[in-house]
Design an enzyme around this catalytic site. Structure first.
Site, PDB file in Angstrom:
ATOM      1  N   ALA A 101       0.853  -1.188   0.000  1.00 38.10           N
ATOM      2  CA  ALA A 101       0.000   0.000   0.000  1.00 38.10           C
ATOM      3  C   ALA A 101       0.893   1.244   0.000  1.00 38.10           C
ATOM      4  CB  ALA A 101      -0.911  -0.006   1.224  1.00 38.10           C
ATOM      5  N   LYS A 102       0.327   2.371  -0.249  1.00 36.44           N
ATOM      6  CA  LYS A 102       1.057   3.641  -0.178  1.00 36.44           C
ATOM      7  C   LYS A 102       0.047   4.767  -0.098  1.00 36.44           C
ATOM      8  CE  LYS A 102       5.434   4.847  -0.228  1.00 36.44           C
ATOM      9  NZ  LYS A 102       6.535   4.057   0.392  1.00 36.44           N
ATOM     10  N   GLY A 103       0.453   5.908   0.441  1.00 33.85           N
ATOM     11  CA  GLY A 103      -0.451   7.037   0.521  1.00 33.85           C
ATOM     12  C   GLY A 103       0.301   8.343   0.475  1.00 33.85           C
TER      13      GLY A 103
END
Ligand code: NAD
Length: 456
Positions: free
Chosen positions: A122-124
């Site tokens: 995931a990444k944000g």
């Protein structure tokens, strides 16, 4: 974290050498190259792995110090949850885009699979310039973003961590906001990279840089590089003297290497006898840059990459080594401490020149490894001693290097560039370590996906 947010922006594509620097295109090119070598990859799974499972755009208002209201945009991408909950950092930067976030989320899927921690990728990020924000504004942006994120993150669903221009304080605010919204249970494992007082792991700050050193040392001991079987006497250049680069430089130096050059966003310094790292650190703290260190020669960041050395460690921005400068790299080994510092065209140029690359999903996996240790400690309400954390980290890094080397040798033995399916991975080129690492990671995720079954 870094001192000059503008410098880390991803360059526009294509670059002057006509290379496509679009992060999604690069991530997919690397994936496809590796997928060619996997004989049992079920048709259709490639399409599934090529796109994020979920990508969310958040827009939210924040009251600024001058009482005006500003709208901010943030992203959270979950690439895969096949091996477990999503795991990946949140970055604050004016250059954050959905495309880059998606590419970095995919990178996290492969990194977690390769280092063998039970997480997906995931990444944000939030589009903002932390240099222009007060502490109060940063807190309000973070708490409001955390409120928006709350339905999609959680200790068993998606677990953020710090990334560029976010830190332990950011994680403390996200944890606190999430905890208020979900009172009455242990919410500490919702984020990692927290301050130690709030359940952060000892050794997390140093984990990525130390992991870079553990991985490199293990790789060199394989004697794949003639005349370079350890750190003793090795001449090392480090681009980026931040959390990862400075810790890695110190670890290489402690193990017998000579750090001949280091740099930050303002420029680099060179000293044939070896940089005094303690002095460089003190100067950077005092003046915001290593440039100007007594008894050193000032070099540009471009010149620094091209210094004749044994090991080059890009530990700053993406796309540092591209088609237009790869041919001038003189190192015997390039270790990707940063994420995506080498483009696919540069990979091919380095391989053709006989230069090995220890890829990011292997070299810098120490950070997510200790994040995993933090998550485990939080669930058990424990605090492990530093030597326990570092001992476990070293074993994880060594095992991953051994696994990649074994696969690299196997793929190399089957004939140069010839894939298991009879198609060519990289025409005319031998398989490289990045491809071998990705093959291991993709195989793990695809076999887990098939074991779980395609529902319904
Ligand atoms: P940081 O902000 O602490 O340090 C970055 C350093 O790079 C700073 O010294 C900055 O001045 C320098 N820099 C920025 N732009 C530069 C340029 N164009 N040329 C030369 N130097 C430049 O960041 P960090 O945490 O050390 O992260 C560095 C890289 O490692 C990033 O690519 C990050 O995504 C990656 N990474 C970090 C971690 C982690 O645990 N921190 C884990 C995995 C990967």
């Amino acid at each position: 974290m870094s001192d000059d947010p503008s410098v880390l922006s991803t360059p526009a594509d294509p670059d002057p050498a006509g290379e496509n620097l679009d992060p999604v295109a690069i991530s997919q090119a690397q994936f496809h190259r590796a997928a060619h070598y996997i004989s049992g990859l079920k048709a259709g799974l490639i399409d599934f792995f090529n796109v994020p499972k979920r990508a969310v755009i958040f827009r939210f208002p924040v009251e600024m110090d001058d009482a005006s209201v500003q709208t901010f945009e943030g992203y959270r991408v979950l690439h895969s949850r096949v091996l477990g909950p999503g795991k990946g950092g949140i970055r604050y930067h004016p250059g954050v885009t959905m495309e880059e976030t998606a590419a970095l989320a995919a990178l996290m899927t492969w990194k977690c699979a390769l280092i063998d921690v039970p997480f997906g990728g995931a990444k944000g990020g939030v589009v903002c310039d932390t240099k222009r924000l007060s502490a109060g504004e940063l807190r309000r942006i973070t708490r409001r973003f955390a409120t928006e994120l709350a339905p999609v993150i959680g200790p068993f669903t998606d677990i953020p961590a710090p990334d560029l221009y976010t830190n332990g304080q950011t994680m403390a605010w996200i944890y606190d906001t999430y905890d208020i919204l979900h009172a009455g249970r242990n919410n500490r494992p919702v984020v990692t990279g927290k301050p130690v007082d709030l359940g952060g792991s000892l050794g997390r700050y140093e984990a990525t840089g130390l992991g870079v050193a553990f991985a490199t040392e293990r790789f060199l001991s394989s004697e794949l590089i003639p005349g370079l079987s350890g750190f003793n006497g090795a001449r090392v250049v480090v681009q980026g003297f931040g959390q990862v680069g400075a810790v890695a430089a110190q670890a290489f130096h402690a193990a017998g290497a000579t750090i001949v050059a280091v740099s930050d966003s303002k420029g680099g310094i060179f000293c044939e006898q070896g940089i005094d790292l303690a002095q460089a650190k003190a100067l950077k703290k005092e003046q915001g840059t290593v440039v100007g260190l007594p008894d050193s020669m000032t070099v540009t960041n471009e010149e620094l990459l091209e210094i004749d050395c044994d090991i080059l460690i890009p530990a700053a921005a993406g796309d540092a080594i591209r088609a237009d400068n790869a041919g001038r790299i003189k190192a015997k080994l390039v270790v990707e401490a940063a994420n995506r510092p080498i483009t696919p065209m540069a990979d091919d140029i380095l391989a053709a020149g006989g230069i090995h690359v220890l890829p990011d999903i292997l070299a810098n996996a120490g950070g997510v490894t200790v994040s995993y240790f933090e998550w485990v400690q939080n669930h058990a309400n424990e605090q492990w001693d530093l030597d326990v954390v570092n001992g476990k980290l070293k074993r994880k890094m060594q095992t991953a290097v051994d696994t990649v080397l074994a696969r690299y040798r196997k793929l190399s033995d089957t004939g140069s560039g010839e894939s298991a399916t009879g198609t060519t991975g990289a025409p005319g080129l031998p398989v490289d370590l990045r491809t071998a690492a990705l093959v291991v990671a993709i195989e793990r995720v695809s076999s887990a996906a098939l074991e779980r079954g395609i529902w319904p």
